[in-house]
Write a protein that holds these residues in place. Structure first.
Motif, PDB file in Angstrom:
ATOM      1  N   HIS A   1     -10.202   1.491  -0.985  1.00  0.00           N
ATOM      2  CA  HIS A   1      -9.992   2.795  -0.349  1.00  0.00           C
ATOM      3  C   HIS A   1     -10.999   3.777  -0.955  1.00  0.00           C
ATOM      4  O   HIS A   1     -11.128   3.839  -2.177  1.00  0.00           O
ATOM      5  CB  HIS A   1      -8.566   3.280  -0.614  1.00  0.00           C
TER       6      HIS A   1
ATOM      7  N   GLN B   1     -13.019   4.862   8.476  1.00  0.00           N
ATOM      8  CA  GLN B   1     -12.162   5.187   9.646  1.00  0.00           C
ATOM      9  C   GLN B   1     -12.763   6.212  10.594  1.00  0.00           C
ATOM     10  O   GLN B   1     -12.737   6.015  11.801  1.00  0.00           O
ATOM     11  CB  GLN B   1     -10.742   5.641   9.240  1.00  0.00           C
TER      12      GLN B   1
ATOM     13  N   ARG C   1      -6.412  10.674   4.960  1.00  0.00           N
ATOM     14  CA  ARG C   1      -7.240   9.742   4.199  1.00  0.00           C
ATOM     15  C   ARG C   1      -7.599  10.300   2.821  1.00  0.00           C
ATOM     16  O   ARG C   1      -7.961   9.534   1.928  1.00  0.00           O
ATOM     17  CB  ARG C   1      -8.515   9.399   4.968  1.00  0.00           C
TER      18      ARG C   1
ATOM     19  N   CYS D   1       0.851  -1.180   0.000  1.00  0.00           N
ATOM     20  CA  CYS D   1       0.000   0.000   0.000  1.00  0.00           C
ATOM     21  C   CYS D   1       0.888   1.231   0.000  1.00  0.00           C
ATOM     22  O   CYS D   1       1.879   1.283   0.719  1.00  0.00           O
ATOM     23  CB  CYS D   1      -0.891   0.010   1.231  1.00  0.00           C
TER      24      CYS D   1
ATOM     25  N   GLN E   1      -4.375  -4.990  -0.384  1.00  0.00           N
ATOM     26  CA  GLN E   1      -4.511  -4.064   0.748  1.00  0.00           C
ATOM     27  C   GLN E   1      -5.252  -2.809   0.310  1.00  0.00           C
ATOM     28  O   GLN E   1      -5.935  -2.175   1.096  1.00  0.00           O
ATOM     29  CB  GLN E   1      -3.130  -3.647   1.267  1.00  0.00           C
TER      30      GLN E   1
ATOM     31  N   PHE F   1      -1.820   6.453  10.669  1.00  0.00           N
ATOM     32  CA  PHE F   1      -1.906   5.493  11.780  1.00  0.00           C
ATOM     33  C   PHE F   1      -1.411   4.106  11.404  1.00  0.00           C
ATOM     34  O   PHE F   1      -1.283   3.242  12.258  1.00  0.00           O
ATOM     35  CB  PHE F   1      -3.364   5.382  12.266  1.00  0.00           C
ATOM     36  N   CYS F   2      -1.137   3.862  10.118  1.00  0.00           N
ATOM     37  CA  CYS F   2      -1.087   2.480   9.625  1.00  0.00           C
ATOM     38  C   CYS F   2       0.336   1.992   9.322  1.00  0.00           C
ATOM     39  O   CYS F   2       1.135   2.671   8.692  1.00  0.00           O
ATOM     40  CB  CYS F   2      -1.955   2.368   8.373  1.00  0.00           C
TER      41      CYS F   2
ATOM     42  N   LYS G   1      -0.550   4.395   0.425  1.00  0.00           N
ATOM     43  CA  LYS G   1      -1.362   5.517   0.896  1.00  0.00           C
ATOM     44  C   LYS G   1      -0.770   6.166   2.152  1.00  0.00           C
ATOM     45  O   LYS G   1      -1.037   7.334   2.416  1.00  0.00           O
ATOM     46  CB  LYS G   1      -2.793   5.065   1.211  1.00  0.00           C
ATOM     47  N   TYR G   2      -0.037   5.413   2.932  1.00  0.00           N
ATOM     48  CA  TYR G   2       0.588   5.959   4.136  1.00  0.00           C
ATOM     49  C   TYR G   2      -0.385   6.731   5.022  1.00  0.00           C
ATOM     50  O   TYR G   2      -0.101   7.859   5.433  1.00  0.00           O
ATOM     51  CB  TYR G   2       1.792   6.846   3.782  1.00  0.00           C
ATOM     52  N   CYS G   3      -1.543   6.157   5.319  1.00  0.00           N
ATOM     53  CA  CYS G   3      -2.406   6.744   6.341  1.00  0.00           C
ATOM     54  C   CYS G   3      -1.563   6.853   7.601  1.00  0.00           C
ATOM     55  O   CYS G   3      -0.770   5.948   7.893  1.00  0.00           O
ATOM     56  CB  CYS G   3      -3.623   5.863   6.595  1.00  0.00           C
TER      57      CYS G   3
ATOM     58  N   VAL H   1       0.972  -0.815   7.553  1.00  0.00           N
ATOM     59  CA  VAL H   1       1.016  -1.696   6.378  1.00  0.00           C
ATOM     60  C   VAL H   1       2.035  -1.266   5.306  1.00  0.00           C
ATOM     61  O   VAL H   1       2.793  -2.104   4.811  1.00  0.00           O
ATOM     62  CB  VAL H   1      -0.397  -1.886   5.773  1.00  0.00           C
ATOM     63  N   PRO H   2       2.105   0.022   4.929  1.00  0.00           N
ATOM     64  CA  PRO H   2       3.077   0.369   3.877  1.00  0.00           C
ATOM     65  C   PRO H   2       4.523   0.033   4.266  1.00  0.00           C
ATOM     66  O   PRO H   2       5.355  -0.223   3.400  1.00  0.00           O
ATOM     67  CB  PRO H   2       2.904   1.886   3.721  1.00  0.00           C
TER      68      PRO H   2
END
Ligand code: SAH
Ligand code: F3S
Length: 454
Positions: A248, A275, A287, A165, A209, A171-172, A167-169, A174-175
Motif C-alpha cells: 500500500h 487506484q 486511500r 487488511c 493483502q 470500494f474494497c 485499510k477499509y478502502c 477484502v477487510p
C-alpha cells in the motif's frame, strides 16, 4: 496365507481457484492440509475427484453468481458417485457463510480464508451429521499454527506473512472477507523460509493483502516491520531473490525505499497499487495519499533503482469520476511510467461504503477510460522491455519453456518471463542471459557462457 487387503486408493481433491495470489497460496495450503491429515492427492481431472473445492473471490464482478452457477453444475457430478463432497472456500464463502449451503443443495463444506486448516474436521463433521459443515470465522492466527510443514514445488515459493487488511478502502470487500490485519510472528516466517530453502527454493515472494503493514512479533516482544524482515532474509544463504506483494503506498516508507538501495537480492520490481490519479477520488476511496505523495515516493525509489519495473492497479469509473478526474489518472500514468498494471472498471461491492454512492458514469465512458489506461500502459510496458534488449539479466531458471520448443524459461529481476536455449541441468540455477528481443508477453535471450580461459 491370505493376501493382505489391497490398500484403498487415496482420495482425490480437485480445486478451482478464483482471484488473487493469496487465494493461489491458500489453495496450495488446502492440498497440504488434506494430504497431511487424510492422504488426499490433488487431481486436475474433476471426474477422478472425490472432493471438489471452489476457492472463491469476491473482489470484483458478480463473483458469487459465478460460484452459484458452478455449484448448480456440480449437483450432477455429486450424484454420479456416492460419497462425493463439495466445498466452498475463500471470500465468497466468508461473505455469504450459511447462505451458500441454504441456496446450493450440493454444498457440504463452507470455510473461509482463515479456517481452511479445519477442512479435515469439517469433512468428518459433514460425514457424521449428513449436514453441511460451516466455519467462516476469523480465529486470529490459528490457521498458520495448524498448517503442515511447507512443501516446495520448484525453486520459487510464496510465504504468507500477514493476513487480512485494516485499510477499509471504501470500494474494497477484502477487510470484510479476510478480516483485519494480522501478522505472523517473525520466528514462524523465518522457520517457513528455512524449510523451503532446505527443499531447494531459491526465490521467495512474501505475501499479504497489505504486506508492507507487516508487524510481526519478535522473541523479545518487540515488532519487526517489513523492512527489517527483508534485511534479515537478505542474509539467508541459498536465498537468491526476494520479492513482496502487495504494498500500500501509504505504508511504502523510507525504510522500504532504503531496502531497495541496500539489498541487491530484492527484485528490481515493485507492485504499488495507486487506484486513481485524482486527489478528490483518492480521498473518496480513503486511500490516504495524494498523487503528489505517490509520485514523490516513486521518485525517491528511482533514485536508487533507476531501472526498476513499476506496476500498479487502477480503477476507472469510481462513482462520480469526471473527465477531469480521469485526466488526472492519465497524467499520473504519464509521470509514473508504469510498465504493467491491472486495471478495472469499478464494481460496487455490497456492504462497502462506496456501494451506497450514486454511480453516474455511463458504461461506455467507463469502458473507453479503461481502454485508454490499458493502451498507454501497454506502450510503456513495450518501451520498458525494449530498453532491456542488449542488457544482461540474472535469470532464475525455473524449467523448460511451456512453448515446448526445447528452450528454458525463467524470470528476470524485473519479473519478466524470458526464454532461451540451454541445457536442462541449468534449471534451479541463476544464469546470466542477454536479452535479444521482445515478444508479445515475454523476452527472448541467450545464455552467456564463460570463456574457458583456464
Ligand atoms: N491489497 C490487495 C488488493 C486487493 S484487491 C492485493 O494485494 O491485491 C486487488 C485490486 O482489485 C485492487 O488494488 C483494486 O484495484 C481492485 N479492486 C478492489 N475492489 C474493487 C472494486 N470494488 N471494483 C473494481 N476494482 C476493485
Ligand atoms: Fe482492499 Fe484497500 Fe486493503 S484495496 S485489500 S482495503 S488496502
Amino acid at each position: 496365507m491370505s493376501e493382505p487387503p489391497a490398500k484403498p486408493a487415496p482420495a482425490k481433491v480437485f480445486i478451482k481457484t478464483f482471484g488473487c495470489q493469496m487465494n493461489e497460496y491458500d489453495s496450495s495450503k488446502m492440498v497440504d492440509v488434506l494430504k497431511a491429515a487424510r492422504g488426499y492427492e490433488q487431481t486436475a481431472d474433476i471426474d477422478d475427484a472425490d472432493l471438489v473445492l471452489l476457492n472463491t473471490c469476491s473482489v470484483r464482478e458478480k463473483a458469487s453468481e459465478k460460484v452459484f452457477s458452478d455449484l448448480g453444475r456440480l449437483k450432477a457430478w455429486k450424484a454420479a458417485k456416492p460419497g462425493r463432497l463439495v466445498g466452498v472456500g475463500g471470500c465468497v464463502a466468508s461473505q455469504e457463510g450459511e447462505a451458500i449451503a441454504k441456496r446450493a443443495m450440493a454444498v457440504d463444506l463452507v470455510f473461509g480464508p482463515q479456517t481452511l486448516h479445519r477442512l479435515p474436521e469439517l469433512i468428518d463433521q459433514t460425514r457424521a451429521t449428513q449436514r453441511p459443515a460451516i466455519d467462516v470465522r476469523f480465529p486470529e492466527i490459528e490457521k498458520f499454527d495448524r498448517l503442515p510443514e511447507p512443501r516446495a514445488e520448484g525453486v520459487t515459493a510464496f510465504v504468507s506473512i500477514m493476513e487480512g487488511c485494516s485499510k477499509y478502502c471504501t470500494f474494497c470487500i477484502v477487510p470484510y472477507t479476510r478480516g483485519e490485519e494480522i501478522s505472523r510472528p517473525l520466528d514462524d516466517v523465518l522457520a517457513e523460509v528455512d524449510a523451503l530453502l532446505a527443499q531447494g527454493v531459491r526465490e521467495i515472494t512474501l505475501l499479504g493483502q497489505n504486506v508492507n503493514a507487516y508487524a510481526g512479533r519478535m522473541a523479545d516482544g518487540s515488532i519487526c516491520d517489513l523492512a527489517l524482515l527483508l534485511h534479515i532474509l537478505a542474509r539467508f544463504e541459498g536465498l537468491g531473490r526476494l520479492r513482496y506483494t502487495t504494498s500500500h503506498p501509504a505504508h511504502f516508507n523510507e525504510g522500504l525505499i532504503d531496502a531497495f538501495a541496500a539489498i541487491p537480492k530484492l527484485d528490481n520490481q515493485l507492485h504499488l497499487p495507486v487506484q486513481s490519479g485524482s486527489d478528490r477520488i483518492l480521498a473518496m476511496m480513503k486511500r490516504g495519499y495524494t498523487q503528489a505523495d505517490y509520485l514523490a515516493k516513486i521518485a525517491r525509489l528511482r533514485h536508487y533503482r533507476p531501472q526498476i519495473s513499476l506496476s500498479t492497479d487502477i480503477i476507472v469509473g469510481f462513482p462520480s469520476e469526471t473527465d477531469e478526474d480521469f485526466e488526472q489518472t492519465m497524467a499520473l500514468i504519464e509521470a509514473a511510467r508504469f510498465d504493467a498494471a491491472y486495471s478495472f472498471i469499478y464494481s460496487p461491492r455490497p456492504g462497502t461504503p462506496a456501494a451506497n454512492l450514486r454511480d453516474g458514469v455511463p458504461a461506455e465512458v467507463k469502458q473507453a477510460r479503461l481502454e485508454r489506461v490499458q493502451a498507454r500502459i501497454r506502450e510503456f510496458g513495450d518501451q520498458y522491455a525494449d530498453g532491456l534488449i542488449g542488457s544482461v539479466q540474472s535469470v532464475l531458471v525455473t524449467g523448460p519453456s511451456r512453448k515446448g520448443n526445447g528452450q528454458l524459461t525463467g524470470k528476470t529481476p524485473c519479473n519478466r518471463s524470458i526464454n532461451f536455449a540451454g541445457a536442462e541441468r541449468l534449471a534451479g540455477q541463476f544464469v546470466d542471459v542477454r536479452v535479444t528481443s521482445r515478444l508479445t508477453n515475454s523476452l527472448q535471450g541467450e545464455v552467456l557462457t564463460l570463456d574457458p580461459v583456464l
